[in-house]
Design an enzyme around this catalytic site. Sequence first.
Site, mmCIF file in Angstrom:
data_model
loop_
_atom_site.group_PDB
_atom_site.id
_atom_site.type_symbol
_atom_site.label_atom_id
_atom_site.label_comp_id
_atom_site.label_asym_id
_atom_site.label_seq_id
_atom_site.Cartn_x
_atom_site.Cartn_y
_atom_site.Cartn_z
ATOM 1 C CG ASP A 68 -2.282 1.092 0.939
ATOM 2 O OD1 ASP A 68 -3.244 0.472 0.454
ATOM 3 O OD2 ASP A 68 -1.849 2.069 1.499
ATOM 4 C CB ALA A 69 0.597 4.469 -1.372
ATOM 5 N N PRO A 71 2.357 3.786 4.308
ATOM 6 C CG PRO A 71 4.259 5.237 4.906
ATOM 7 C CD PRO A 71 3.079 5.133 4.008
ATOM 8 C CG ASP A 72 2.573 5.733 9.744
ATOM 9 O OD1 ASP A 72 3.571 5.196 9.825
ATOM 10 O OD2 ASP A 72 2.360 6.863 10.066
ATOM 11 N NE ARG A 115 -12.991 4.342 -2.086
ATOM 12 C CZ ARG A 115 -13.314 4.486 -0.803
ATOM 13 N NH1 ARG A 115 -14.053 5.471 -0.098
ATOM 14 N NH2 ARG A 115 -13.460 3.184 0.222
ATOM 15 N NE ARG A 122 -17.649 3.417 -17.011
ATOM 16 C CZ ARG A 122 -18.221 2.530 -17.692
ATOM 17 N NH1 ARG A 122 -18.936 2.664 -18.799
ATOM 18 N NH2 ARG A 122 -17.932 1.156 -17.431
ATOM 19 C CG ASN A 154 -15.586 -2.135 -9.049
ATOM 20 O OD1 ASN A 154 -15.820 -3.114 -10.127
ATOM 21 N ND2 ASN A 154 -16.131 -2.531 -7.856
ATOM 22 C CG ASP A 182 -22.128 -8.610 -10.007
ATOM 23 O OD1 ASP A 182 -22.722 -7.685 -10.058
ATOM 24 O OD2 ASP A 182 -21.014 -8.751 -9.707
ATOM 25 N NE ARG A 185 -23.592 -8.235 -3.592
ATOM 26 C CZ ARG A 185 -22.584 -7.715 -3.893
ATOM 27 N NH1 ARG A 185 -22.354 -7.090 -5.534
ATOM 28 N NH2 ARG A 185 -21.664 -6.835 -3.197
ATOM 29 C CG HIS A 209 -18.899 -5.516 -11.560
ATOM 30 N ND1 HIS A 209 -19.775 -6.483 -10.921
ATOM 31 C CD2 HIS A 209 -18.177 -4.831 -10.991
ATOM 32 C CE1 HIS A 209 -19.479 -5.889 -9.518
ATOM 33 N NE2 HIS A 209 -18.813 -4.809 -9.632
ATOM 34 C CB THR A 268 -19.122 -4.152 -0.569
ATOM 35 O OG1 THR A 268 -18.339 -3.967 -1.500
ATOM 36 C CG2 THR A 268 -20.780 -3.604 -0.879
#
Length: 354
Positions: A68-69, A71-72, A115, A122, A154, A182, A185, A209, A268
């Site tokens: 991950d970017a 570190p903590d 995000r 889009r 996504n 999907d 579900r 999706h 989710t």
Amino acid sequence: MEKVSSLSELGLATDIHRSLFRPIHHAAPPSPTKRRTKISVVGAGNVGMAIAQTILTQDLADELALVDAKPDLLRGEMLDLQHAAAFLPRTRILASTDYAVTADSDLCIVTAGARQVPGETRLDLLHRNVALFRLIVPPLARHSPAALLLVVSNPVDVLTYIAWKLSGFPPNRVIGSGTNLDSSRFRFLLADHLEVNAQDVQAYMVGEHGDSSVALWSSISVGGVPVLGQLASDDNKAAVVMEQEVLERIRKAVVDSAYEVIRLKGYTSWAIGYSVASLARSLLRDQHRIHPVSLLAAGFYGIPRDRQVFLSLPAQIGRSGILTVANLHLTDEEAACLQRSAETLWELQQKLEL
């Protein structure tokens, strides 16, 4: 009575597999096996850690690497998992902001992604994700050139295409989580209504999706019984006519169920964790199970061979990634929906200028 060792000795045609499944073009052979299994997860957010936790509890890896970017955050998540060592199968847990920690992985799972912000198109979001994936995918491919690459971020279909282009891997080794969740579900809703176990329900959501996913009503079965065929049977006193709008309401309920979870808890995580763990198990243990995953769909179900798009189709997966694509019978409408989805994705991809 003489024992037989295979169905071919009883007269079953040996080439029946070819009529049930269609081969993957230009597939690479599986990477050399080794005793220890290593999985790397990129992204220590809610989804990434749910996947990591599920992989640990299901004893799917001998070594788990987290990247991950931040570190903590990353060190905190690593320590939290390491402190549970007494309650988990023996797995070595590593974490670093340096992709060298992922070296010699059998499976690399990408959950990181930008995000969408209010007012962002889009296409703008995809351009930001392309920039992010340029930092993620090449080092993963460089440190683990024989790995399988599983994209969860996504929009998963386009990002899986981007990961394929940036990795240089053969298409069978680049997979998107697609509509695997999907479909789960979908099976849950059907099983709950029919009062059966979801594992006895065969039902697939395919295509892109998200909101435009396609429910394959024509292939749904419960315990081997075709559902729509049974409902429409003249011999069935309780026969009903399944109108198109009813089927669409059910499909939309499957799609909206994810939004309901997000509305209630903000994101989710657990279901996608179990979904990805099931894919990891099928891949790394070479189980040849069929999952609806995002794959290079060109040439399947009427999608032109020059449309290099990734979308979800029921596929047999194993140690070399995508093995075959199930040769399901689709209605004309189902096939048309798939083809429209492919064309939409293709047009979007042309704007990315990869």
